[in-house]
Design an enzyme around this catalytic site. Structure first.
Site, short mmCIF file in Angstrom:
data_model
loop_
_atom_site.label_atom_id
_atom_site.label_comp_id
_atom_site.label_asym_id
_atom_site.label_seq_id
_atom_site.Cartn_x
_atom_site.Cartn_y
_atom_site.Cartn_z
N HIS A 80 4.99 16.57 -31.94
CA HIS A 80 6.45 16.43 -31.94
C HIS A 80 7.09 17.28 -33.03
CE1 HIS A 80 5.95 13.04 -34.97
NE2 HIS A 80 7.05 13.62 -35.44
N ASP A 123 -0.12 12.97 -29.42
CA ASP A 123 0.77 13.64 -30.39
C ASP A 123 -0.03 14.42 -31.43
OD1 ASP A 123 3.03 14.41 -31.75
OD2 ASP A 123 3.44 12.44 -32.64
N GLN A 215 10.54 9.19 -42.40
CA GLN A 215 11.05 10.48 -41.96
C GLN A 215 10.62 11.58 -42.94
OE1 GLN A 215 12.88 7.69 -41.62
NE2 GLN A 215 12.81 7.73 -39.40
N GLY A 216 10.12 12.67 -42.38
CA GLY A 216 9.65 13.78 -43.19
C GLY A 216 8.16 13.77 -43.42
N ASP A 217 7.49 12.66 -43.11
CA ASP A 217 6.04 12.57 -43.27
C ASP A 217 5.28 12.93 -42.00
OD1 ASP A 217 5.90 11.69 -45.98
OD2 ASP A 217 6.47 9.67 -45.36
N SER A 218 5.97 13.05 -40.88
CA SER A 218 5.32 13.30 -39.60
C SER A 218 4.35 14.47 -39.67
CB SER A 218 6.35 13.61 -38.52
OG SER A 218 6.86 12.43 -37.96
#
Length: 267
Positions: A80, A123, A215-218
């Site tokens: 993603h 993913d 958020q931002g760690d994906s």
């Protein structure tokens, strides 16, 4: 590009409520800083030299994700993170997201052919640094992956690292952070998350919440603490660090995931 990454930082464009939260997509580059993995502490790249920082450009905006170095030519991340992206800037060897270490530019990357953007199934994505990355073994080093069919049992200690937000609606950090959470068995996680967990995923988190990726760690690493092997990729969650709402990670030990990584990278 170096000046751009020094002056531009990431800000959450929305807060997750009762909907499925993509832990990367809405983080555009803005002049703000602060925040971290939820409930974590600051660390250094020397402690986690396999961690990579990905700055992603889609033609008009910049986003961030994490990644894991699996050899000198490849970084494993979340599929993603790569949706609609034109260019990936890979920084390795630095505790700081926007400076230091070495930064590489590439437009060569791919996602698992079965990736489903609606459910986050399969993913996993691969970023190829064609010229090869300089891995010095101290600040930048490849990580070993778990073997095929490896799964996470209830209570397994999972180490998570990244430059993500401190919580829902908060900004990301420029300093690498770390947190540890226990694995959650798939049946329990499916009950908590309304049956959305497949065999290509595993869950980790505390029942009381308080520690999680955000958020931002994906795309970043989820590592089995006892072995130091890469077992997962930060994928999605319902909010961040909520009670009875563990984070969800792409399960590298799944046959189809592990074979895809091996076929694409040789790792």
């Amino acid at each position: 590009m170096e000046k751009l990454t020094v002056y531009l930082f990431l800000l959450l464009a929305f807060s997750c409520k009762d909907v499925l939260c993509n832990k990367r997509r809405e983080h555009k580059q803005q002049k703000e800083d602060g925040g971290k993995i939820v409930g974590g502490t600051e660390t250094t790249i020397q402690e986690y030299p396999y961690q990579a920082y990905l700055l992603l450009y889609n033609g008009s905006d910049y986003f961030q994700c994490g990644g894991s170095i699996v050899n000198a030519y490849y970084v494993v991340t979340a599929a993603h993170c790569l949706e609609g992206i034109q260019t990936v800037y890979v920084r390795i060897g630095s505790t700081i997201s926007n400076s230091g270490g070495i930064q590489y530019e590439t437009s060569t990357f791919s996602s698992h052919p079965f990736y489903n953007p609606s459910t986050f199934d399969y993913d996993v994505g691969i970023v190829n640094v064609n010229q090869g990355m300089q891995l010095d073994g101290t600040n930048a080093k490849a990580i070993e992956l778990v073997r095929t069919f490896h799964d996470i049992s209830n209570g397994t200690n999972i180490t998570l690292t990244g430059w993500g937000a401190t919580g829902e609606g908060e900004a990301v950090t420029s300093t690498l952070r770390v947190v540890s959470v226990p694995g959650v068995d798939r049946e329990t996680c499916n009950n908590q998350l309304s049956g959305t967990i497949t065999s290509r995923m595993f869950c980790a988190g505390y029942p009381e919440g308080g520690k999680d990726t955000c958020q931002g760690d994906s795309g970043g690493p989820a590592v089995v603490r006892s072995t130091g092997r890469l077992a997962g990729i930060v994928s999605f969650g319902y909010g961040c660090a909520r009670p009875d709402s563990p984070g969800v990670y792409t399960r590298i030990g799944n046959f189809n995931i592990r074979n895809y990584i091996r076929m694409m990278t040789g790792a």
